[in-house]
Design a protein around this motif. Structure first.
Motif, PDB file in Angstrom:
ATOM      1  N   LEU A   1      32.687  40.899  35.908  1.00  0.00           N
ATOM      2  CA  LEU A   1      31.259  40.588  36.043  1.00  0.00           C
ATOM      3  C   LEU A   1      30.452  41.384  35.017  1.00  0.00           C
ATOM      4  O   LEU A   1      30.545  42.617  34.981  1.00  0.00           O
ATOM      5  CB  LEU A   1      30.732  40.976  37.433  1.00  0.00           C
ATOM      6  CG  LEU A   1      31.131  40.147  38.649  1.00  0.00           C
ATOM      7  CD1 LEU A   1      32.596  40.387  39.025  1.00  0.00           C
ATOM      8  CD2 LEU A   1      30.260  40.507  39.837  1.00  0.00           C
TER       9      LEU A   1
ATOM     10  N   LEU B   1      31.701  32.325  33.454  1.00  0.00           N
ATOM     11  CA  LEU B   1      32.149  33.041  34.660  1.00  0.00           C
ATOM     12  C   LEU B   1      31.769  34.513  34.574  1.00  0.00           C
ATOM     13  O   LEU B   1      31.218  35.088  35.517  1.00  0.00           O
ATOM     14  CB  LEU B   1      33.674  32.911  34.827  1.00  0.00           C
ATOM     15  CG  LEU B   1      34.192  31.577  35.356  1.00  0.00           C
ATOM     16  CD1 LEU B   1      35.712  31.506  35.217  1.00  0.00           C
ATOM     17  CD2 LEU B   1      33.793  31.393  36.827  1.00  0.00           C
TER      18      LEU B   1
ATOM     19  N   ASN C   1      30.628  34.517  38.188  1.00  0.00           N
ATOM     20  CA  ASN C   1      31.282  35.433  39.132  1.00  0.00           C
ATOM     21  C   ASN C   1      30.251  36.186  39.967  1.00  0.00           C
ATOM     22  O   ASN C   1      30.435  36.361  41.180  1.00  0.00           O
ATOM     23  CB  ASN C   1      32.175  36.423  38.381  1.00  0.00           C
ATOM     24  CG  ASN C   1      33.324  35.720  37.684  1.00  0.00           C
ATOM     25  OD1 ASN C   1      33.772  34.656  38.123  1.00  0.00           O
ATOM     26  ND2 ASN C   1      33.811  36.304  36.590  1.00  0.00           N
TER      27      ASN C   1
ATOM     28  N   CYS D   1      37.755  43.438  41.711  1.00  0.00           N
ATOM     29  CA  CYS D   1      37.139  42.939  40.479  1.00  0.00           C
ATOM     30  C   CYS D   1      36.550  44.142  39.735  1.00  0.00           C
ATOM     31  O   CYS D   1      36.570  45.259  40.246  1.00  0.00           O
ATOM     32  CB  CYS D   1      35.990  41.984  40.813  1.00  0.00           C
ATOM     33  SG  CYS D   1      36.388  40.735  42.050  1.00  0.00           S
TER      34      CYS D   1
ATOM     35  N   GLU E   1      37.887  35.239  36.418  1.00  0.00           N
ATOM     36  CA  GLU E   1      37.141  35.133  37.690  1.00  0.00           C
ATOM     37  C   GLU E   1      36.812  36.485  38.302  1.00  0.00           C
ATOM     38  O   GLU E   1      36.110  36.559  39.312  1.00  0.00           O
ATOM     39  CB  GLU E   1      37.932  34.328  38.733  1.00  0.00           C
ATOM     40  CG  GLU E   1      38.047  32.845  38.452  1.00  0.00           C
ATOM     41  CD  GLU E   1      39.182  32.523  37.493  1.00  0.00           C
ATOM     42  OE1 GLU E   1      39.956  33.453  37.167  1.00  0.00           O
ATOM     43  OE2 GLU E   1      39.279  31.367  37.061  1.00  0.00           O
ATOM     44  N   ARG E   2      37.317  37.572  37.735  1.00  0.00           N
ATOM     45  CA  ARG E   2      37.148  38.880  38.400  1.00  0.00           C
ATOM     46  C   ARG E   2      36.478  39.922  37.511  1.00  0.00           C
ATOM     47  O   ARG E   2      36.562  41.124  37.773  1.00  0.00           O
ATOM     48  CB  ARG E   2      38.516  39.366  38.894  1.00  0.00           C
ATOM     49  CG  ARG E   2      39.035  38.473  40.039  1.00  0.00           C
ATOM     50  CD  ARG E   2      40.537  38.576  40.201  1.00  0.00           C
ATOM     51  NE  ARG E   2      40.946  39.893  40.650  1.00  0.00           N
ATOM     52  CZ  ARG E   2      42.230  40.302  40.682  1.00  0.00           C
ATOM     53  NH1 ARG E   2      43.189  39.498  40.280  1.00  0.00           N
ATOM     54  NH2 ARG E   2      42.526  41.512  41.100  1.00  0.00           N
TER      55      ARG E   2
END
Ligand SMILES: [Zn+2]
Length: 322
Positions: free
Chosen positions: A268, A303, A308, A232, A265-266
């Protein structure tokens, strides 16, 4: 002083679950007089000159832009840190420890009561690393921050294997700083995230978060993320590595490439805020605005800005008593 987040003794009430729509800063730092005093007391007098100078002058930060180093107990600092986040509209933060085995940081974490969590600092080559990691995770840390460029090691080094085995067993998430660094001792021979390839391949259950989009090694991050779905990025910092990136990219293009390669989702959100300078609200503003302008859905933005970090750093899991 009692505020809405503290009880009558001034202690922070335990943090509840994270709330959709709020912002978590997945990459911040902590530097105080007490923390530096503790770290330097364990080092020989000639070591860590930059830290020693900071402690002597009570000033900290980039050369020419130093600011006063806060002098507080861990408990005072936790309340102050949480208040500062609240003022910036940030619900939680994840501190990246750059100091190893620090009781000051453990006390700060306990006092922060889940509002601020942290990744510990471990030298993964050290034969004592698995045992130290076990102690730190029991004290409430959520994972580990690794600094191969600053400390000049490779995570592909077989000496690091026992550490990663322990990290996998303990469900420790790992954030790695690759790429350029403000640390003058950094060595760019250790900067390429591709070195992580055999490790992220062999430990698919460990989430590896590459800080600052790879800080100049963005193309390597994208290739590695294609190969390993547990890789990520965090978006933290000024991202001034873009000034040296060929071809020229805008921040929204960087986000667009990261989201295309990794999905929402990956990625942040983070600011890389320190403790001495004012909190980096402008980075939050810039990145939130960029995501809005890109037309992401509410779910995708949540997210990146909260979900996340909550999932990868286990922020919604109940803290066990240390
Ligand atoms: Zn950082």
């Amino acid at each position: 002083m009692q505020t809405s987040g503290t009880d009558e003794t001034g202690s922070l009430k335990p943090a509840g679950p994270t709330v959709a729509g709020t912002v978590i800063d997945a990459h911040t730092h902590l530097f105080t007089v007490g923390l530096l005093e503790e770290v330097l007391s364990k080092e020989p007098p000639e070591a860590m000159k930059r830290f020693r100078e900071g402690l002597k002058t009570r000033k900290w930060g980039r050369p020419g832009r130093e600011q006063t180093l806060p002098e507080m107990t861990p408990q005072q600092c936790a309340a102050w840190y949480v208040g500062r986040l609240a003022d910036a509209g940030v619900s939680r933060a994840v501190v990246m420890s750059v100091m190893s085995d620090s009781q000051w940081t453990r006390d700060f974490l306990a006092a922060a009561n889940g509002h601020v969590t942290a990744l510990c600092n471990v030298d993964p080559r050290d034969p004592g690393a698995p045992a130290l990691l076990e102690r730190e995770m029991a004290a409430g840390f959520k994972g580990v921050k690794l600094l191969p460029v600053n400390r000049c090691y490779r995570l592909s080094d077989p000496a690091c294997r026992p550490f990663f085995e322990k990290a996998s067993e303990l469900r420790a998430s790992i954030c790695v700083h690759y790429g350029v660094t403000v640390d003058p001792t950094g060595d760019l021979r250790y900067a390429d995230p591709i070195d992580l390839s055999p490790v992220s391949r062999d430990f698919p259950d460990i989430p590896f978060v590459i800080a600052h989009f790879g800080a100049g090694w963005f193309d390597s991050v994208l290739r590695l993320a294609y190969q390993c779905k547990n890789v990520c990025v965090d978006t933290s910092g000024t991202n001034n590595w873009m000034d040296y990136h060929v071809p020229k990219m805008t921040l929204s293009e960087v986000f667009e490439r990261a989201l295309t390669a990794m999905g929402p989702e990956r990625v942040l959100f983070g600011t890389d805020a320190g403790t001495t300078a004012p909190y980096r609200t402008w980075i939050k503003y810039q990145q939130v605005r960029t995501l809005e302008e890109m037309g992401l859905s509410d779910r995708e933005r949540d997210l990146i800005l909260r979900g996340n970090a909550a999932r990868i750093y286990h922020l919604d899991e109940v803290l066990e008593d240390a």
